[in-house]
Design an enzyme around this catalytic site. Structure first.
Site, PDB file in Angstrom:
ATOM      1  N   CYS A 255      36.589  46.505  35.257  1.00 34.18           N
ATOM      2  CA  CYS A 255      36.908  47.916  35.404  1.00 34.18           C
ATOM      3  C   CYS A 255      38.023  48.232  34.422  1.00 34.18           C
ATOM      4  O   CYS A 255      38.862  47.378  34.141  1.00 34.18           O
ATOM      5  CB  CYS A 255      37.390  48.216  36.823  1.00 34.18           C
ATOM      6  SG  CYS A 255      36.137  47.896  38.060  1.00 34.18           S
TER       7      CYS A 255
ATOM      8  N   SER B  29      37.505  42.887  38.451  1.00 33.51           N
ATOM      9  CA  SER B  29      36.111  42.926  38.869  1.00 33.51           C
ATOM     10  C   SER B  29      35.553  41.527  39.097  1.00 33.51           C
ATOM     11  O   SER B  29      35.911  40.898  40.061  1.00 33.51           O
ATOM     12  CB  SER B  29      35.217  43.753  37.954  1.00 33.51           C
ATOM     13  OG  SER B  29      34.102  44.179  38.707  1.00 33.51           O
TER      14      SER B  29
ATOM     15  N   HIS C 189      25.575  31.127  36.106  1.00 32.90           N
ATOM     16  CA  HIS C 189      24.397  30.505  36.706  1.00 32.90           C
ATOM     17  C   HIS C 189      23.912  29.422  35.744  1.00 32.90           C
ATOM     18  O   HIS C 189      23.656  29.716  34.571  1.00 32.90           O
ATOM     19  CB  HIS C 189      23.283  31.532  36.918  1.00 32.90           C
ATOM     20  CG  HIS C 189      23.731  32.749  37.647  1.00 32.90           C
ATOM     21  ND1 HIS C 189      23.811  32.813  39.020  1.00 32.90           N
ATOM     22  CD2 HIS C 189      24.169  33.945  37.189  1.00 32.90           C
ATOM     23  CE1 HIS C 189      24.261  34.005  39.379  1.00 32.90           C
ATOM     24  NE2 HIS C 189      24.487  34.711  38.283  1.00 32.90           N
TER      25      HIS C 189
END
Length: 121
Positions: free
Chosen positions: A87, A67, A72
């Protein structure tokens, strides 16, 4: 489609540390954390915002075969947000996701961490 979505909000990160504003360094650190976790990186993009004045952060994404991971940074706030989603199709990757998140948290050496977990699917 079952998966695990982990997030962490970090505060008290050193705003002068290169990992907060140097996309190449953040890329290397993310690649290393992915490798440590046993997950499989397939592509990445690191984007530096604004001028190279030390006050502009990075949004970075590593696409995983399982995935993704997103980072950030906000040097001006000494803050970082982390997002790890895996996943669990064909195998349970939950522990690997936890290892990845822990490795990234250690990289930023925050004074405060707030974690969240969401089971998906």
């Amino acid at each position: 489609m079952k998966g695990l979505h982990l997030t962490a909000d970090l505060r008290g990160c050193d705003p002068s540390a290169a990992r907060m504003f140097d996309a190449a360094q953040l890329s290397r650190l993310c690649q290393h954390a992915v490798s440590l976790s046993g997950l499989t990186g397939v592509a990445e993009l690191m984007h530096r915002f604004g001028p190279a004045d030390g006050q502009s952060g990075i949004t970075g994404v590593v696409l995983l075969a399982e995935s993704h991971v997103a980072v950030h940074t906000w040097p001006e706030l000494g803050a970082v947000t982390l997002d790890v989603y895996v996943c669990n199709y064909g195998g349970d990757n939950s522990e690997k996701a936890r290892v990845l998140l822990d490795a990234l948290i250690q990289v930023f050496e925050p004074s405060e961490v707030s974690r969240q977990q969401l089971l998906r699917g």
